[in-house]
Scaffold this motif. Structure first.
Motif, PDB file in Angstrom:
ATOM      1  N   LYS A 311      -0.996 -26.170 119.810  1.00  0.00           N
ATOM      2  CA  LYS A 311       0.014 -27.102 119.320  1.00  0.00           C
ATOM      3  C   LYS A 311       0.619 -26.672 118.002  1.00  0.00           C
ATOM      4  O   LYS A 311       1.666 -27.149 117.608  1.00  0.00           O
ATOM      5  N   LYS A 353       3.494 -27.282 123.742  1.00  0.00           N
ATOM      6  CA  LYS A 353       4.635 -27.271 122.823  1.00  0.00           C
ATOM      7  C   LYS A 353       5.417 -25.981 123.053  1.00  0.00           C
ATOM      8  O   LYS A 353       4.819 -24.909 123.051  1.00  0.00           O
ATOM      9  N   LYS A 370      11.902 -24.214 116.890  1.00  0.00           N
ATOM     10  CA  LYS A 370      11.890 -25.356 117.802  1.00  0.00           C
ATOM     11  C   LYS A 370      13.285 -25.516 118.364  1.00  0.00           C
ATOM     12  O   LYS A 370      14.216 -25.732 117.601  1.00  0.00           O
ATOM     13  N   ALA A 372      16.099 -27.624 119.717  1.00  0.00           N
ATOM     14  CA  ALA A 372      16.364 -29.050 119.550  1.00  0.00           C
ATOM     15  C   ALA A 372      16.120 -29.805 120.860  1.00  0.00           C
ATOM     16  O   ALA A 372      16.566 -29.360 121.922  1.00  0.00           O
ATOM     17  N   SER A 373      15.444 -30.897 120.792  1.00  0.00           N
ATOM     18  CA  SER A 373      15.094 -31.754 121.938  1.00  0.00           C
ATOM     19  C   SER A 373      14.214 -31.074 122.985  1.00  0.00           C
ATOM     20  O   SER A 373      14.018 -31.593 124.063  1.00  0.00           O
ATOM     21  N   TRP A 406      20.537 -22.389 106.852  1.00  0.00           N
ATOM     22  CA  TRP A 406      21.870 -22.085 106.344  1.00  0.00           C
ATOM     23  C   TRP A 406      22.030 -22.621 104.941  1.00  0.00           C
ATOM     24  O   TRP A 406      22.980 -22.356 104.259  1.00  0.00           O
ATOM     25  N   ASN A 423      22.660 -23.744 115.797  1.00  0.00           N
ATOM     26  CA  ASN A 423      22.866 -24.729 116.870  1.00  0.00           C
ATOM     27  C   ASN A 423      23.023 -24.069 118.222  1.00  0.00           C
ATOM     28  O   ASN A 423      22.465 -24.516 119.214  1.00  0.00           O
ATOM     29  N   SER A 426      19.869 -22.896 119.723  1.00  0.00           N
ATOM     30  CA  SER A 426      19.190 -24.009 120.393  1.00  0.00           C
ATOM     31  C   SER A 426      19.804 -24.277 121.764  1.00  0.00           C
ATOM     32  O   SER A 426      19.104 -24.468 122.742  1.00  0.00           O
TER      33      SER A 426
END
Lengths: 639, 252
Positions: A311, A353, A370, A372-373, A406, A423, A426
């Motif tokens: 995890k 994860k 990670k 996103a979502s 950034w 972004n 992701s």
């Protein structure tokens, strides 16, 4: 040239006219928080950056921990004298100074050293503080926040470091903020330097700058001076006899002194370098190479081996993914240009994860990214780019190389591009993850959502009928759960379901009580009140008209009656009942018998004297404009 | 930092409270289990916002969002949604708490209400953890995150009402509602008291009623998964029961 001036202390601090800054260097704190991982990472990365050009073999790094007598540390008494006269002006500095004072009386202290080989080492030590960009000794020894730029731009982009703060990671690891570096260059010249990070202080009535240098000094005319390094004739711990650099950190902090953590942080950050045969690390007696890395990654002493528990630390997964998956290409745009990466992607339902290891070509992992979502999706991935990508990724790294960000970029245009890039990264990853999920969880054609609604509805009905009982009678004060009208579905439930009580518990006890109180009052006076099982109520809404049919034929209790009173309670999405929420007259413009057209009276929010014909009652209701057609009711019947 | 988890029975325990005030808790093994939660950093943050002006409260909320997002949300959900974890953490922040919330020293009930508050929708940490998590899970752009944090604090009453119901504890629903409020500038309207409906009780607010309408409407499970544009007309319809929306309809 290297005249030893016997009275001159070995450590030099620059005199300044007055004290301005009373804090310790902030970067110390940051590296201190990163612990042994930050230390190992910085020094390993420096060694990799210093690899011999044109040499294909691995960079070798020897990390050693051990004990040394205090008196064998060059010039240590100079440093101690300075520490004794430091004055803290806020609680944090006071605390730090007190900590240093507590440590200076040990006779034997712990140290860690990082010695590299197959590396270039520093150049131009003989020139001392020369300000020439070619003399890396001068830059490394006497400057903060500057790093040496490679003449070859390709080598420059692949370098790990870029913010020029690496050295200070070593200072942070020492209780006294003390570090030495021994160098042996290509001509076999051996020198020892060092830095200590204190605070500005007064010593013998003179103010001094916070940084001290372990260096010789040459006094020039006009009160000017120039630093020259000492030739290395010191204790063997400080020896460096082959080309390369050796960092020695005495007064090693207790919490850094952990061999297992050191091995882990090498594997965590540099698994790609090691698997690619670009790096070999010896930690005391543990040898981490391409051949042995799996022994560590698969050893429960170092890593949790149960995938489902991965995890926070993902190294075993990354190693497996990197070794066993074929890379595919991934394009990520920053809205101006595209960057092409190799992606090693692995999907496994057991992974708790999902993370993407973002790796620089030098082999250093920057971040457990990670998406996103998608942070809890079952996948694992390793992402590596080429030279261009590397240069770009490098520009996005934060100072400690642990995150793409950034925020540190000053130019608003570049900042915007950086945001876009992160972004988009992701987004692109999310697509791949989704694809993998679909592939691994095939569905047959289009899903029929009616089923969901149906299931939800029946589930609700079941819960409701369970919690309300089939028909509840409240005669006088006792509540009886009658089982005369048991629908098939309820029967099934009873056999298997032990959680019957649950929905009832969820109810708001206040509201429930209120209802019961009211109920008893009125019933005692005249009638008996039932809650109608949803199975026996049919409800239909057509345009502005609603039809409700109550089928009492299966109920022994009511079917002989000829008329009843009906009231409505709203049930909300949580199964909580609101007896006073729904106002009949406000929502219905007319309530009538559909056969005779007779209007029924409403009294106290109860529909009065509704006819029962052969066990069936029907209502025809005209809706007002504001009627919420999605309301759900429980109907109460009074006879 | 290591947080030692508390053993059951610490709540409403006068001795526990005394030991907290006298800084004796950490010395008494009987209060703790052997379980330990490791945190890289555990910075202080506002845990109780029922003080100060509205603007001050907003600052406190925003600070709490920021700190929670940066340093606490990386833990597993079963940690940062665990009441015992938060209580165990808070008692290590004795100096900060005493300084920030001096009321704690006045009585056990203040201590219970500020520090050992039940971890549900009325608890400030719970509100912030849930809000920060929903927003962070859905939104990556920091400027947008800030916007949602701000919207959330500006519509706290509604937010409370939303998380009160399990079925609406859902990031998409919350963000959609906040977006709709923002788009139509409804914040004020939703906060307003309903005056002409005596049947509803004295302190009914428009926003709460709208959420209640959602809660009453079947099939209720669907509204959290609706897209914003699908949700909007329903929202407006429910709003129209309590507020004259004819102007809104025209402008949207």
């Amino acid at each position: 040239m290297f005249k030893q001036q016997p009275k001159e202390p070995l450590w030099k601090f620059s005199p300044i006219p007055n004290i301005e800054e009373s804090n310790f260097n902030k970067i110390l704190e940051r590296f201190y928080n990163m612990r042994v991982t930050g230390l190992t990472r910085e020094n390993t990365q420096n060694s990799m950056d210093g690899r011999l050009l044109g040499y294909e073999g691995p960079v070798r790094l020897k990390i050693e921990t051990g004990s040394i007598k205090k008196e064998d540390i060059p010039g240590i008494n100079d440093v101690i004298d300075r520490i004794k006269c430091l004055q803290g002006r806020n609680s944090y500095t006071k605390e730090t100074i007190q900590h240093m004072i507590n440590k200076i009386n040990q006779d034997e202290v712990r140290y860690i050293s990082f010695e590299d080989s197959n590396t270039r080492g520093l150049t131009g030590a003989k020139n001392g503080q020369s300000n020439s960009a070619r003399d890396t000794w001068g830059i490394y020894a006497y400057n903060k926040g500057v790093h040496f730029e490679e003449a070859d731009s390709q080598v420059e982009t692949s370098r790990g470091g870029s913010h020029g703060v690496g050295k200070i990671a070593s200072n942070a690891a020492s209780d006294l903020h003390l570090m030495y570096f021994a160098n042996c260059d290509e001509y076999g010249d051996k020198h020892l330097g060092g830095t200590v990070q204190l605070i500005e202080h007064v010593y013998d009535d003179q103010c001094y700058r916070s940084t001290g240098y372990f260096t010789d000094i040459e006094r020039l005319e006009d009160n000017k001076s120039k630093f020259y390094p000492y030739e290395n004739n010191f204790h063997p711990v400080f020896e460096k006899n082959t080309r390369g650099l050796k960092i020695i950190i005495p007064f090693l902090r207790e919490e850094y002194d952990n061999e297992t953590e050191i091995v882990k942080s090498i594997c965590d950050s540099f698994f790609v370098s090691i698997l690619e045969g670009k790096l070999e690390v010896l930690v005391n007696k543990e040898i981490i190479t391409r051949e042995t890395i799996l022994d560590y990654v698969k050893d429960p002493k170092y890593y949790e081996q149960d995938i489902t528990e991965a995890k926070k630390i993902f190294t075993p997964l990354y190693v497996e993914t990197y070794q066993n998956q074929k890379p595919r290409s991934l394009k990520v745009s920053d809205s101006v240009r595209d960057y092409n990466f190799n992606l090693y992607f692995h999907y496994d339902e057991q992974i708790p994860k999902g993370r993407v290891a973002i790796v620089r070509t030098i082999g250093m992992k920057i971040e457990d990214f990670k998406v996103a979502s998608n942070a809890n999706k079952p996948y694992n991935a390793v992402l590596i780019g080429g030279a261009d990508e590397d240069a770009y990724i490098k520009s996005l790294e934060n100072e400690s190389h642990t995150e793409l960000s950034w925020e540190h970029i000053k130019d608003p245009k570049l900042q915007k591009r950086a945001k876009r890039f992160i972004n988009n990264l992701s987004k692109e990853m999310a697509k791949i993850i989704e694809e993998a999920i679909k592939e691994n969880n095939p569905t047959d054609g289009v899903m029929n959502t009616e089923d969901i609604l149906y299931v939800v509805e029946t589930q609700f009905k079941n819960d409701l009928s369970d919690s309300l009982g089939t028909v509840m009678i409240n005669k006088g004060k006792s509540v009886v759960k009658a089982s005369t009208v048991v629908p098939k579905k309820a029967k099934k439930k009873r056999g298997e379901n032990t959680e019957k009580e649950k929905p009832e518990k969820k109810r708001d006890p206040l509201k429930r009580k209120k209802r019961e109180e009211k109920g008893t009052e009125s019933e005692e006076q005249k009638s008996t009140k039932y809650s109608a099982n949803p199975e026996m109520v049919e409800r239909l809404i057509l345009g502005k008209r609603e039809l409700v049919k109550f089928d009492f034929t299966k109920s022994e209790l009511i079917k002989d009656e000829t008329a009843c009173d009906i009231s409505l309670s709203i049930i909300d999405g949580m199964g909580v009942e609101y007896p006073d929420e729904f106002n009949l007259l406000g929502n219905y413009s007319s309530i009538a018998d559909p056969y005779s057209g007779t209007q029924y009276k409403v009294n106290n929010n109860v529909i009065k004297d509704v006819k029962i014909r052969q066990g069936v009652s029907e209502l025809q209701l005209e809706l007002n404009d504001n009627f919420n057609k999605s309301l759900k009711f429980v109907y109460y019947i009074e006879v | 930092m290591e947080v030692r988890l508390l053993e059951k029975g610490y709540k409403d325990n006068e001795q526990f409270y005394k030991d907290f005030l006298e800084d004796q808790l950490q010395l008494k093994e009987e209060y703790f289990t052997s379980e330990v939660i490791h945190l890289d950093k555990a910075p202080d943050f506002p845990i109780y916002m029922a003080q100060g002006s509205e603007a001050e409260r907003k600052e406190l909320f925003l600070e709490a969002f920021k700190v929670l997002t940066d340093d606490y949300l990386d833990t597993d959900r079963d940690i940062h949604l665990n009441e015992v974890f938060w209580h165990s953490l808070l008692i290590t922040k004795r100096d900060y708490l005493l300084e920030t919330y001096p009321k704690i020293t006045e009585s056990l009930s203040h201590f219970n209400n500020i520090v050992l508050k039940k971890f549900d929708w009325e608890n400030y940490i719970y509100k912030c953890v849930l809000g920060a998590q929903y927003i962070n899970d859905r939104v990556t752009d920091p400027a947008q995150r800030e916007r949602y944090y701000s919207l959330l604090v500006d519509n706290l009453d509604l937010y409370n009402y939303i998380i009160k119901y399990e079925i609406f504890r859902n990031d998409q629903f919350l963000l959609n509602i906040l977006d709709i409020i923002d788009e139509l500038q409804l914040s004020k309207v939703l906060k307003a008291k309903i005056t002409d409906r005596d049947d509803l009780g004295k302190d009914e607010r428009v926003g709460r009623r709208v959420i209640f309408e959602f809660n009453k409407s079947y099939p209720v499970v669907m509204s959290p998964v609706l897209e914003k544009e699908e949700l909007k007309p329903i929202f407006l319809q429910y709003l129209s029961y309590y507020f004259n929306t004819s102007k809104l309809m025209q402008s949207s």
